[in-house]
Design a protein around this motif. Structure first.
Motif, PDB file in Angstrom:
ATOM      1  N   SER A   1       0.843  -1.187   0.000  1.00  0.00           N
ATOM      2  CA  SER A   1       0.000   0.000   0.000  1.00  0.00           C
ATOM      3  C   SER A   1       0.879   1.238   0.000  1.00  0.00           C
ATOM      4  N   VAL A   2       0.742   2.071  -1.014  1.00  0.00           N
ATOM      5  CA  VAL A   2       1.497   3.329  -1.131  1.00  0.00           C
ATOM      6  C   VAL A   2       0.510   4.470  -0.995  1.00  0.00           C
ATOM      7  N   ARG A   3       0.811   5.412  -0.106  1.00  0.00           N
ATOM      8  CA  ARG A   3      -0.110   6.518   0.157  1.00  0.00           C
ATOM      9  C   ARG A   3       0.620   7.856   0.086  1.00  0.00           C
ATOM     10  N   ASP A   4       0.139   8.719  -0.828  1.00  0.00           N
ATOM     11  CA  ASP A   4       0.613  10.101  -0.973  1.00  0.00           C
ATOM     12  C   ASP A   4       2.144  10.175  -0.980  1.00  0.00           C
ATOM     13  N   LEU A   5       2.751   9.337  -1.792  1.00  0.00           N
ATOM     14  CA  LEU A   5       4.212   9.285  -1.857  1.00  0.00           C
ATOM     15  C   LEU A   5       4.770  10.499  -2.599  1.00  0.00           C
ATOM     16  N   LYS A   6       5.735  11.149  -1.976  1.00  0.00           N
ATOM     17  CA  LYS A   6       6.460  12.255  -2.600  1.00  0.00           C
ATOM     18  C   LYS A   6       7.960  11.948  -2.531  1.00  0.00           C
TER      19      LYS A   6
ATOM     20  N   GLY B   1       5.250  10.455   2.856  1.00  0.00           N
ATOM     21  CA  GLY B   1       4.134   9.568   2.566  1.00  0.00           C
ATOM     22  C   GLY B   1       4.202   8.301   3.381  1.00  0.00           C
ATOM     23  N   GLU B   2       3.640   7.240   2.831  1.00  0.00           N
ATOM     24  CA  GLU B   2       3.562   5.970   3.554  1.00  0.00           C
ATOM     25  C   GLU B   2       3.682   4.822   2.554  1.00  0.00           C
ATOM     26  N   ILE B   3       4.549   3.880   2.869  1.00  0.00           N
ATOM     27  CA  ILE B   3       4.677   2.660   2.080  1.00  0.00           C
ATOM     28  C   ILE B   3       4.583   1.480   3.040  1.00  0.00           C
ATOM     29  N   LEU B   4       3.495   0.726   2.936  1.00  0.00           N
ATOM     30  CA  LEU B   4       3.279  -0.433   3.806  1.00  0.00           C
ATOM     31  C   LEU B   4       3.439  -1.707   2.993  1.00  0.00           C
ATOM     32  N   LEU B   5       4.360  -2.557   3.413  1.00  0.00           N
ATOM     33  CA  LEU B   5       4.548  -3.868   2.808  1.00  0.00           C
ATOM     34  C   LEU B   5       4.146  -4.910   3.828  1.00  0.00           C
ATOM     35  N   ASP B   6       3.023  -5.570   3.579  1.00  0.00           N
ATOM     36  CA  ASP B   6       2.490  -6.541   4.529  1.00  0.00           C
ATOM     37  C   ASP B   6       2.352  -5.898   5.912  1.00  0.00           C
ATOM     38  N   ASP B   7       1.809  -4.676   5.918  1.00  0.00           N
ATOM     39  CA  ASP B   7       1.567  -3.877   7.129  1.00  0.00           C
ATOM     40  C   ASP B   7       2.830  -3.387   7.813  1.00  0.00           C
ATOM     41  N   LYS B   8       3.982  -3.502   7.185  1.00  0.00           N
ATOM     42  CA  LYS B   8       5.245  -2.984   7.744  1.00  0.00           C
ATOM     43  C   LYS B   8       5.616  -1.702   7.013  1.00  0.00           C
ATOM     44  N   GLU B   9       5.835  -0.622   7.776  1.00  0.00           N
ATOM     45  CA  GLU B   9       6.175   0.668   7.195  1.00  0.00           C
ATOM     46  C   GLU B   9       7.635   0.665   6.717  1.00  0.00           C
ATOM     47  N   LEU B  10       7.835   0.975   5.443  1.00  0.00           N
ATOM     48  CA  LEU B  10       9.179   0.920   4.865  1.00  0.00           C
ATOM     49  C   LEU B  10       9.927   2.241   4.959  1.00  0.00           C
ATOM     50  N   LEU B  11       9.221   3.358   4.905  1.00  0.00           N
ATOM     51  CA  LEU B  11       9.911   4.649   4.878  1.00  0.00           C
ATOM     52  C   LEU B  11      10.619   4.967   6.191  1.00  0.00           C
ATOM     53  N   THR B  12      10.140   4.395   7.283  1.00  0.00           N
ATOM     54  CA  THR B  12      10.782   4.630   8.572  1.00  0.00           C
ATOM     55  C   THR B  12      11.698   3.475   8.983  1.00  0.00           C
ATOM     56  N   ALA B  13      11.813   2.462   8.134  1.00  0.00           N
ATOM     57  CA  ALA B  13      12.657   1.306   8.454  1.00  0.00           C
ATOM     58  C   ALA B  13      14.133   1.689   8.367  1.00  0.00           C
ATOM     59  N   SER B  14      14.947   1.057   9.183  1.00  0.00           N
ATOM     60  CA  SER B  14      16.390   1.299   9.145  1.00  0.00           C
ATOM     61  C   SER B  14      16.998   0.584   7.944  1.00  0.00           C
ATOM     62  N   GLU B  15      18.221   0.966   7.608  1.00  0.00           N
ATOM     63  CA  GLU B  15      18.903   0.317   6.489  1.00  0.00           C
ATOM     64  C   GLU B  15      19.108  -1.170   6.770  1.00  0.00           C
TER      65      GLU B  15
END
Length: 345
Positions: A11-16, A72-86
């Protein structure tokens, strides 16, 4: 594009995605939203510079964070990717999500054998032994149709043909059974026969693994062959969304109409000229006001008050279908009615 009884896997939401340059801010992606279900293929189509690859590099977390502003928000299987660490992203890349790049020769290391590169990917994510990883590499080469995989596993990339290198890239991308596969124009440099083989291979592997696929291309003919749903991008924004058949048979945005009209078809007489879209894609450093397509749109003068150059049209999505255009439904029905939807056949 998603049914009410299924939760989207992606799920991708308002990605900039904005880049800082010496000349200013490049708004490469400017407010993009979409969903993707497991086992389905989303085709993202548009000209070069529309934001297709930038979007998918953001999903994979491959942008330089020092030079790139991502919101924005990128959820992969309900896991947020944009705030994930490297470190978290490294565990996901190649394992839960993977990518096939356009140029396999540039993406593969010339200093290591094909088998070693596939095996190392598998070993890194699973902890398997060297012998088990090599066996897995041979198994994957066989699965993607490489002849004599027990021998070819020790070949280097330059010893493979273009089609075989692309198959090897697919084997590497799928070696850990990812649930999301991003294919960035993987057939562009291949002849039509090999292209068809690669497309069939991806469809067969999707059936086997249940993989969700994002397929990036500028070719609507390819979209007609592989996609379930289509997202049309222009100037960093989505201008149209819908099922493959809806978009190709009944386009609702002038840009989509232009793409279809400029595509050759076996159904058209050879002496009938194609109708290319006039002009060039917009500068994302200084995009046009209002609808970003309006300087190239043959219907902009049909909208009263010069609205196309003043206001950005809203993308209104109903049951997965919508377009960002100021034309009314009646106007689209009148102006678009002559389009032959042969691409969807």
């Amino acid at each position: 594009m998603t049914s009410t009884d299924q939760q989207p896997f992606l799920s991708v939401r308002d990605l900039k995605v904005h880049f800082s340059t010496e000349d200013g801010i490049v708004k490469a992606v400017d407010g993009l939203s979409f969903d993707l279900l497991k086992g389905k293929t989303l085709g993202i189509v548009g000209e070069s510079g529309s934001g297709k690859s930038v979007t998918n590099l953001a999903i994979l977390g491959l942008h330089d964070r020092d030079r790139t502003a991502i919101e924005g928000e990128i959820l992969l299987d309900d896991k947020e990717l944009l705030t994930a660490s490297e470190k978290q992203l490294e565990k996901l890349r190649g394992n839960k999500m993977s990518m096939i790049f356009q140029d396999a020769l540039a993406s593969l290391s010339p200093y290591h054998t094909i088998g070693k590169q596939i095996a190392e990917t598998y070993r890194k994510h699973t902890g398997a032994s060297k012998s088990a990883s090599r066996a897995r590499a041979i198994e994957m080469l066989k699965r993607v149709g490489i002849p004599q995989p027990e021998t070819r596993v020790d070949d280097y990339p330059h010893q493979f043909s273009g089609g075989m290198r692309q198959r090897a890239m697919i084997a590497m991308a799928l070696v850990c059974d990812p649930e999301l596969l991003i294919a960035d124009e993987p057939t562009t440099a291949l002849d039509v026969t090999v292209q068809a083989q690669i497309m069939d291979l991806l469809k067969d592997l999707q059936k086997e693994f249940g993989t969700a696929i994002i397929f990036i291309t500028h070719d609507l003919g390819v979209i007609a062959d592989i996609a379930d749903d289509v997202l049309v991008m222009y100037g960093g924004r989505c201008v149209e969304r819908g099922t493959k058949r809806e978009v190709l048979k009944n386009p609702q945005h002038p840009y989509t109409l232009g793409l279809l009209s400029s595509m050759p078809s076996l159904d058209h007489p050879v002496d009938v000229p194609l109708n290319p879209i006039p002009g060039s894609p917009p500068s994302l450093l200084n995009p046009p006001s209002g609808c970003r397509f309006h300087p190239r749109c043959t219907f902009a003068d049909k909208v009263e008050g010069g609205l196309c150059s003043k206001e950005q049209p809203l993308l209104e999505i109903t049951d997965g279908r919508g377009s960002a255009c100021h034309l009314t439904a009646d106007q689209r029905g009148e102006y678009f009615s002559d389009l032959a939807g042969s691409a969807a056949n």
